[in-house]
Write a protein that holds these residues in place. Sequence first.
Motif, PDB file in Angstrom:
ATOM      1  N   MET A 113       0.850  -1.198   0.000  1.00  0.00           N
ATOM      2  CA  MET A 113       0.000   0.000   0.000  1.00  0.00           C
ATOM      3  C   MET A 113       0.877   1.236   0.000  1.00  0.00           C
ATOM      4  O   MET A 113       2.044   1.193   0.395  1.00  0.00           O
ATOM      5  CB  MET A 113      -0.987   0.003   1.172  1.00  0.00           C
ATOM      6  N   THR A 114       0.312   2.333  -0.448  1.00  0.00           N
ATOM      7  CA  THR A 114       1.055   3.591  -0.508  1.00  0.00           C
ATOM      8  C   THR A 114       1.098   4.225   0.879  1.00  0.00           C
ATOM      9  O   THR A 114       0.296   3.888   1.757  1.00  0.00           O
ATOM     10  CB  THR A 114       0.398   4.572  -1.488  1.00  0.00           C
ATOM     11  N   ALA A 115       2.011   5.171   1.025  1.00  0.00           N
ATOM     12  CA  ALA A 115       2.061   5.949   2.268  1.00  0.00           C
ATOM     13  C   ALA A 115       0.707   6.629   2.480  1.00  0.00           C
ATOM     14  O   ALA A 115       0.193   6.665   3.602  1.00  0.00           O
ATOM     15  CB  ALA A 115       3.186   6.976   2.209  1.00  0.00           C
ATOM     16  N   ARG A 116       0.124   7.148   1.408  1.00  0.00           N
ATOM     17  CA  ARG A 116      -1.193   7.796   1.494  1.00  0.00           C
ATOM     18  C   ARG A 116      -2.222   6.837   2.087  1.00  0.00           C
ATOM     19  O   ARG A 116      -2.967   7.201   2.997  1.00  0.00           O
ATOM     20  CB  ARG A 116      -1.642   8.251   0.098  1.00  0.00           C
ATOM     21  N   GLU A 117      -2.243   5.589   1.595  1.00  0.00           N
ATOM     22  CA  GLU A 117      -3.191   4.606   2.128  1.00  0.00           C
ATOM     23  C   GLU A 117      -2.862   4.255   3.574  1.00  0.00           C
ATOM     24  O   GLU A 117      -3.770   4.023   4.381  1.00  0.00           O
ATOM     25  CB  GLU A 117      -3.166   3.340   1.264  1.00  0.00           C
ATOM     26  N   GLY A 118      -1.580   4.238   3.912  1.00  0.00           N
ATOM     27  CA  GLY A 118      -1.194   3.980   5.293  1.00  0.00           C
ATOM     28  C   GLY A 118      -1.804   4.990   6.246  1.00  0.00           C
ATOM     29  O   GLY A 118      -2.254   4.639   7.338  1.00  0.00           O
ATOM     30  N   LEU A 119      -1.828   6.257   5.817  1.00  0.00           N
ATOM     31  CA  LEU A 119      -2.454   7.299   6.637  1.00  0.00           C
ATOM     32  C   LEU A 119      -3.975   7.186   6.597  1.00  0.00           C
ATOM     33  O   LEU A 119      -4.634   7.250   7.636  1.00  0.00           O
ATOM     34  CB  LEU A 119      -2.008   8.689   6.172  1.00  0.00           C
ATOM     35  N   ILE A 120      -4.537   6.996   5.405  1.00  0.00           N
ATOM     36  CA  ILE A 120      -6.002   6.897   5.271  1.00  0.00           C
ATOM     37  C   ILE A 120      -6.556   5.798   6.169  1.00  0.00           C
ATOM     38  O   ILE A 120      -7.555   5.982   6.854  1.00  0.00           O
ATOM     39  CB  ILE A 120      -6.395   6.656   3.802  1.00  0.00           C
ATOM     40  N   TYR A 121      -5.892   4.635   6.160  1.00  0.00           N
ATOM     41  CA  TYR A 121      -6.370   3.494   6.931  1.00  0.00           C
ATOM     42  C   TYR A 121      -5.750   3.430   8.326  1.00  0.00           C
ATOM     43  O   TYR A 121      -5.985   2.478   9.065  1.00  0.00           O
ATOM     44  CB  TYR A 121      -6.122   2.194   6.167  1.00  0.00           C
ATOM     45  N   SER A 122      -4.948   4.423   8.668  1.00  0.00           N
ATOM     46  CA  SER A 122      -4.324   4.523   9.987  1.00  0.00           C
ATOM     47  C   SER A 122      -3.585   3.250  10.375  1.00  0.00           C
ATOM     48  O   SER A 122      -3.712   2.738  11.488  1.00  0.00           O
ATOM     49  CB  SER A 122      -5.377   4.874  11.049  1.00  0.00           C
ATOM     50  N   LYS A 123      -2.772   2.756   9.455  1.00  0.00           N
ATOM     51  CA  LYS A 123      -2.028   1.508   9.671  1.00  0.00           C
ATOM     52  C   LYS A 123      -0.779   1.768  10.501  1.00  0.00           C
ATOM     53  O   LYS A 123       0.131   2.462  10.060  1.00  0.00           O
ATOM     54  CB  LYS A 123      -1.651   0.869   8.336  1.00  0.00           C
ATOM     55  N   ASN A 124      -0.732   1.175  11.683  1.00  0.00           N
ATOM     56  CA  ASN A 124       0.425   1.337  12.560  1.00  0.00           C
ATOM     57  C   ASN A 124       1.693   0.772  11.933  1.00  0.00           C
ATOM     58  O   ASN A 124       2.772   1.354  12.069  1.00  0.00           O
ATOM     59  CB  ASN A 124       0.170   0.667  13.906  1.00  0.00           C
ATOM     60  N   THR A 125       1.572  -0.380  11.264  1.00  0.00           N
ATOM     61  CA  THR A 125       2.755  -1.007  10.667  1.00  0.00           C
ATOM     62  C   THR A 125       3.336  -0.135   9.561  1.00  0.00           C
ATOM     63  O   THR A 125       4.567  -0.029   9.438  1.00  0.00           O
ATOM     64  CB  THR A 125       2.414  -2.398  10.109  1.00  0.00           C
ATOM     65  N   ILE A 126       2.495   0.493   8.781  1.00  0.00           N
ATOM     66  CA  ILE A 126       2.973   1.360   7.700  1.00  0.00           C
ATOM     67  C   ILE A 126       3.560   2.644   8.297  1.00  0.00           C
ATOM     68  O   ILE A 126       4.642   3.091   7.898  1.00  0.00           O
ATOM     69  CB  ILE A 126       1.847   1.692   6.693  1.00  0.00           C
ATOM     70  N   THR A 127       2.871   3.224   9.264  1.00  0.00           N
ATOM     71  CA  THR A 127       3.357   4.455   9.895  1.00  0.00           C
ATOM     72  C   THR A 127       4.712   4.226  10.564  1.00  0.00           C
ATOM     73  O   THR A 127       5.595   5.081  10.491  1.00  0.00           O
ATOM     74  CB  THR A 127       2.330   4.989  10.908  1.00  0.00           C
ATOM     75  N   ALA A 128       4.901   3.071  11.187  1.00  0.00           N
ATOM     76  CA  ALA A 128       6.191   2.756  11.808  1.00  0.00           C
ATOM     77  C   ALA A 128       7.290   2.685  10.750  1.00  0.00           C
ATOM     78  O   ALA A 128       8.409   3.147  10.986  1.00  0.00           O
ATOM     79  CB  ALA A 128       6.097   1.443  12.575  1.00  0.00           C
ATOM     80  N   GLN A 129       6.975   2.134   9.577  1.00  0.00           N
ATOM     81  CA  GLN A 129       7.965   2.064   8.496  1.00  0.00           C
ATOM     82  C   GLN A 129       8.288   3.462   7.956  1.00  0.00           C
ATOM     83  O   GLN A 129       9.444   3.772   7.666  1.00  0.00           O
ATOM     84  CB  GLN A 129       7.453   1.169   7.366  1.00  0.00           C
ATOM     85  N   VAL A 130       7.261   4.297   7.839  1.00  0.00           N
ATOM     86  CA  VAL A 130       7.480   5.679   7.402  1.00  0.00           C
ATOM     87  C   VAL A 130       8.375   6.384   8.420  1.00  0.00           C
ATOM     88  O   VAL A 130       9.337   7.075   8.054  1.00  0.00           O
ATOM     89  CB  VAL A 130       6.139   6.427   7.210  1.00  0.00           C
ATOM     90  N   MET A 131       8.087   6.194   9.703  1.00  0.00           N
ATOM     91  CA  MET A 131       8.898   6.814  10.761  1.00  0.00           C
ATOM     92  C   MET A 131      10.344   6.350  10.672  1.00  0.00           C
ATOM     93  O   MET A 131      11.262   7.146  10.887  1.00  0.00           O
ATOM     94  CB  MET A 131       8.322   6.485  12.140  1.00  0.00           C
TER      95      MET A 131
END
Length: 182
Positions: A113-131
């Motif tokens: 999924m895209t970073a945008r989708e990570g934020l839209i769906y509030s995915k902790n796993t994606i946000t941690a990777q972005v961080m």
Amino acid sequence: MKPGDLIVVARNGSSWALRNVPEVSGGMMAEQTHSGRVLAMQGGFDSRIQAFNRATQAQRQPGSTIKPLVYAAALEQGMSADKRFVDQAVEISLPDGAVWRPTDVSEPTGRSMTAREGLIYSKNTITAQVMQEVGPRKTAELARRVGVNQSKLDEVPALALGSSPVTPLEMVSAYSTLASRG
């Protein structure tokens, strides 16, 4: 009632009536986005009973409401909103040797999924990777610039999921800054 009890009364026409003092109290703020002008603030039931202002003084972990600041820091560092990440179990090694394993309510899907989708769906796993790509320091710096500037932000990976307590005033200021495009 007994002697020494605190009571609250309110005028009711030509007489007075007892009012209940709530057992729970909260705070809220409303701010005009383009000017930063505070339109409304409620810091508690009655400042004569308790002077603590929950809108400006109460620090609570913001949880997922901090995520837009993580993604804003990523965009500021040049990350594309279309950058892809895999929704998978994440393990982040910490300086003390511990391992942080952020999770979501649901199991990882394994899908990209895209970073945008990570934020839209509030995915902790994606946000941690972005961080991990942006870094806690850069995220904390952006947060301070947009209004989270009274509370101490711990520059650790868990900041991505709102581990550092902040005030409602700070979060309203940060969101107002983002909404007005900075």
